[in-house]
Design a protein around this motif. Structure first.
Motif, short mmCIF file in Angstrom:
data_model
loop_
_atom_site.label_atom_id
_atom_site.label_comp_id
_atom_site.label_asym_id
_atom_site.label_seq_id
_atom_site.Cartn_x
_atom_site.Cartn_y
_atom_site.Cartn_z
N TYR A 13 31.09 38.30 42.68
CA TYR A 13 31.54 39.60 42.15
C TYR A 13 32.27 40.42 43.21
O TYR A 13 33.34 40.98 42.96
CB TYR A 13 30.35 40.40 41.63
CG TYR A 13 29.67 39.86 40.39
CD1 TYR A 13 30.33 39.00 39.52
CD2 TYR A 13 28.36 40.21 40.09
CE1 TYR A 13 29.71 38.50 38.39
CE2 TYR A 13 27.73 39.71 38.96
CZ TYR A 13 28.40 38.87 38.11
OH TYR A 13 27.78 38.38 37.00
N ALA A 14 31.67 40.50 44.39
CA ALA A 14 32.26 41.31 45.46
C ALA A 14 33.62 40.75 45.87
O ALA A 14 34.58 41.49 46.10
CB ALA A 14 31.32 41.37 46.66
N ARG A 15 33.70 39.42 45.97
CA ARG A 15 34.97 38.80 46.35
C ARG A 15 36.05 39.06 45.31
O ARG A 15 37.19 39.42 45.65
CB ARG A 15 34.76 37.29 46.55
CG ARG A 15 36.05 36.55 46.87
CD ARG A 15 35.82 35.07 47.10
NE ARG A 15 35.24 34.38 45.95
CZ ARG A 15 35.94 34.00 44.87
NH1 ARG A 15 37.25 34.28 44.77
NH2 ARG A 15 35.35 33.36 43.88
N ILE A 16 35.69 38.88 44.04
CA ILE A 16 36.67 39.12 42.97
C ILE A 16 37.09 40.58 42.93
O ILE A 16 38.26 40.90 42.74
CB ILE A 16 36.08 38.68 41.62
CG1 ILE A 16 35.95 37.16 41.57
CG2 ILE A 16 36.94 39.17 40.46
CD1 ILE A 16 35.25 36.63 40.33
N ALA A 17 36.13 41.49 43.12
CA ALA A 17 36.45 42.92 43.10
C ALA A 17 37.49 43.27 44.15
O ALA A 17 38.33 44.14 43.94
CB ALA A 17 35.18 43.74 43.32
N ARG A 18 37.44 42.59 45.28
CA ARG A 18 38.41 42.83 46.36
C ARG A 18 39.68 42.01 46.19
O ARG A 18 40.58 42.07 47.04
CB ARG A 18 37.77 42.54 47.71
CG ARG A 18 36.58 43.42 48.06
CD ARG A 18 36.87 44.89 47.89
NE ARG A 18 35.80 45.74 48.43
CZ ARG A 18 35.64 47.01 48.15
NH1 ARG A 18 36.48 47.60 47.30
NH2 ARG A 18 34.67 47.71 48.68
N GLY A 19 39.76 41.25 45.12
CA GLY A 19 40.98 40.48 44.84
C GLY A 19 41.21 39.34 45.81
O GLY A 19 42.35 38.95 46.04
N ARG A 88 43.79 37.28 37.67
CA ARG A 88 43.14 37.89 38.84
C ARG A 88 42.86 39.37 38.60
O ARG A 88 41.76 39.86 38.87
CB ARG A 88 44.02 37.72 40.09
CG ARG A 88 43.40 38.31 41.36
CD ARG A 88 44.35 38.17 42.53
NE ARG A 88 45.51 39.02 42.38
CZ ARG A 88 45.56 40.30 42.75
NH1 ARG A 88 44.50 40.89 43.29
NH2 ARG A 88 46.65 41.00 42.59
N LEU A 89 43.85 40.09 38.08
CA LEU A 89 43.67 41.52 37.81
C LEU A 89 42.64 41.75 36.72
O LEU A 89 41.81 42.66 36.81
CB LEU A 89 45.00 42.16 37.42
CG LEU A 89 46.03 42.33 38.52
CD1 LEU A 89 47.35 42.84 37.94
CD2 LEU A 89 45.53 43.29 39.59
N ARG A 90 42.67 40.92 35.67
CA ARG A 90 41.69 41.07 34.60
C ARG A 90 40.28 40.80 35.10
O ARG A 90 39.34 41.51 34.73
CB ARG A 90 42.05 40.15 33.42
CG ARG A 90 43.35 40.52 32.72
CD ARG A 90 43.46 39.85 31.37
NE ARG A 90 43.58 38.40 31.47
CZ ARG A 90 44.73 37.75 31.48
NH1 ARG A 90 45.87 38.41 31.40
NH2 ARG A 90 44.75 36.43 31.55
N ASP A 91 40.14 39.79 35.96
CA ASP A 91 38.82 39.49 36.51
C ASP A 91 38.32 40.62 37.40
O ASP A 91 37.12 40.93 37.42
CB ASP A 91 38.85 38.18 37.31
CG ASP A 91 38.93 36.95 36.42
OD1 ASP A 91 38.70 37.09 35.21
OD2 ASP A 91 39.24 35.86 36.94
N MET A 92 39.23 41.25 38.14
CA MET A 92 38.83 42.39 38.98
C MET A 92 38.29 43.53 38.13
O MET A 92 37.30 44.19 38.48
CB MET A 92 40.03 42.86 39.82
CG MET A 92 40.43 41.90 40.93
SD MET A 92 41.99 42.36 41.74
CE MET A 92 41.49 43.85 42.62
#
Length: 375
Positions: A13-19, A88-92
């Motif tokens: 989650y943290a990695r995806i949030a940071r793109g 990527r943006l949608r996952d963020m």
């Protein structure tokens, strides 16, 4: 941190949030990509030094990786401008829906949020939804919220929050993604992206997302849809927003002229973009195709495609519910600011965006006060 305390999913989650990709995180943290993959798969638990490296690079508190987070329930997430956005943006944004749910779940232990006051969502396939059904649902919502079909909706964000919709700003800046919405368990959530939009565009975005929430409960995942089907979803949500913000008869009654200057005055009254009102006028067949084309060319000639008159004058509508509840909790001593932040275990940049800058303040008030109710 031992294996029982480390959440592999929270690292993802943290990695995806940071793109970030695993490769990028590996390079910045100086940890092998294979090791990052093992951490996220739950095969290996990072030792203290590596956990601190990951927390530092991702700018998340180490405690975040040990706290359980409720997953998102099944059902579709709806993305405004979804056809133009990357996965990527949608996952963020999806990850930040999880953050918003965590904030809601934590705050609702102490404060009762407003009850949900929405019409029943449609329970039919979206390709069976007619224009008259959309108009009827928009009218039903106006009636339920105490607005007749004559007056403009005042502060839409404030009204929506008072009727149980959770609205927050996501810690993201991207011109290709305006908003995302989802029913999480039995509560509707809308996240807004910080992309420098005008106040009238934000109002339309919120109305658009409410349209998704009320019209498209039958959609299980947007990823199962074709491009044509996704465009139909967006068209239906736009139509709902138009009916909701600009009721047909009331709008026609205020349309004294179809000159471009007349639309500027109408924008001040309805707080809807000039382009959306011109489109509505054509939809109602109050102007011909040639007139619509002429007005569209005037918009382009005046360079109003991205920035219209009054965009900097009509006040921006800001979400305030999370901030109000957070302040109630700390002001009444249910938890200190430090304790509440520690419980939420999110970085300041995420919290201050979703909750407000109140989270950056300090408090030394005690605890053990009664539960509060937000009216």
């Amino acid at each position: 941190m031992d294996k029982s305390q480390f959440s592999a999913q929270k690292l993802t989650y943290a990695r995806i949030a940071r793109g970030m990709t695993m490769k990028k995180l590996s390079e910045l943290a100086n940890i092998s990509r294979q090791m990052i993959s093992n951490y996220e798969a739950g095969k290996t638990t990072p030792k203290g030094s590596n956990l601190l490296k990951l927390a530092d690079v991702l700018n998340f508190p180490p405690s975040f990786f040990g706290n359980y987070t409720q997953p998102l329930n099944p059902g579709a997430e709806f993305f405004r401008n979804q056809s133009a956005t990357s996965k990527r943006l949608r996952d963020m944004q999806k990850v930040r829906l999880l953050f918003a749910r965590n904030i809601f779940d934590t705050l609702s232990v102490y404060v009762k949020f407003p009850k949900i006051n929405l019409p029943a969502s449609l329970d039919i396939d979206f390709d069976q939804i007619s224009n008259s059904t959309i108009a009827s649902k928009a009218k039903e919502l106006r009636t339920l919220w105490g607005f007749d079909n004559v007056i403009p909706i005042p502060n839409l964000v404030k009204v929506a929050e008072a009727n149980g919709i959770i609205i927050a700003k996501a810690n993201m800046k991207d011109s290709k993604l305006d908003a995302v919405s989802k029913w999480i368990v039995d509560r509707p959530f809308i996240l807004l992206t910080d992309n420098g939009e005008s106040s009238v565009r934000r109002r339309f975005n919120v109305a658009h997302e409410i349209g998704h929430l009320l019209l498209h409960s039958s959609v299980e995942s947007i990823y199962d849809l074709t491009s044509k089907e996704m465009k139909l979803l967006e068209k239906q949500a736009n139509m709902f927003a138009s009916y909701f913000l600009l009721p047909n008869k009331a709008f026609m009654d205020t349309l004294m002229t179809t000159s471009i200057e007349g639309y500027v005055d109408l924008k001040r009254y309805w707080k809807v973009s000039i382009q959306a009102m011109i489109y509505k006028t054509r939809f109602l067949e109050l102007i011909t195709d040639d007139q619509y084309l002429y007005l569209s060319k005037k918009i382009a000639w005046n360079k109003w495609k991205k920035s219209e008159p009054l965009d900097n004058t009509i006040p921006m509508e800001e979400p305030a519910l999370f901030s109000t509840v957070y302040k109630m909790i700390t002001d009444h001593g249910l938890m200190t600011n430090q304790g509440l932040k520690a419980t939420l275990s999110l970085p300041d940049d995420e919290l201050s965006k979703m909750v407000g800058k109140i989270v950056l303040k300090h408090s030394s008030i005690g605890m053990n006060q009664p539960k509060l109710k937000l009216l």
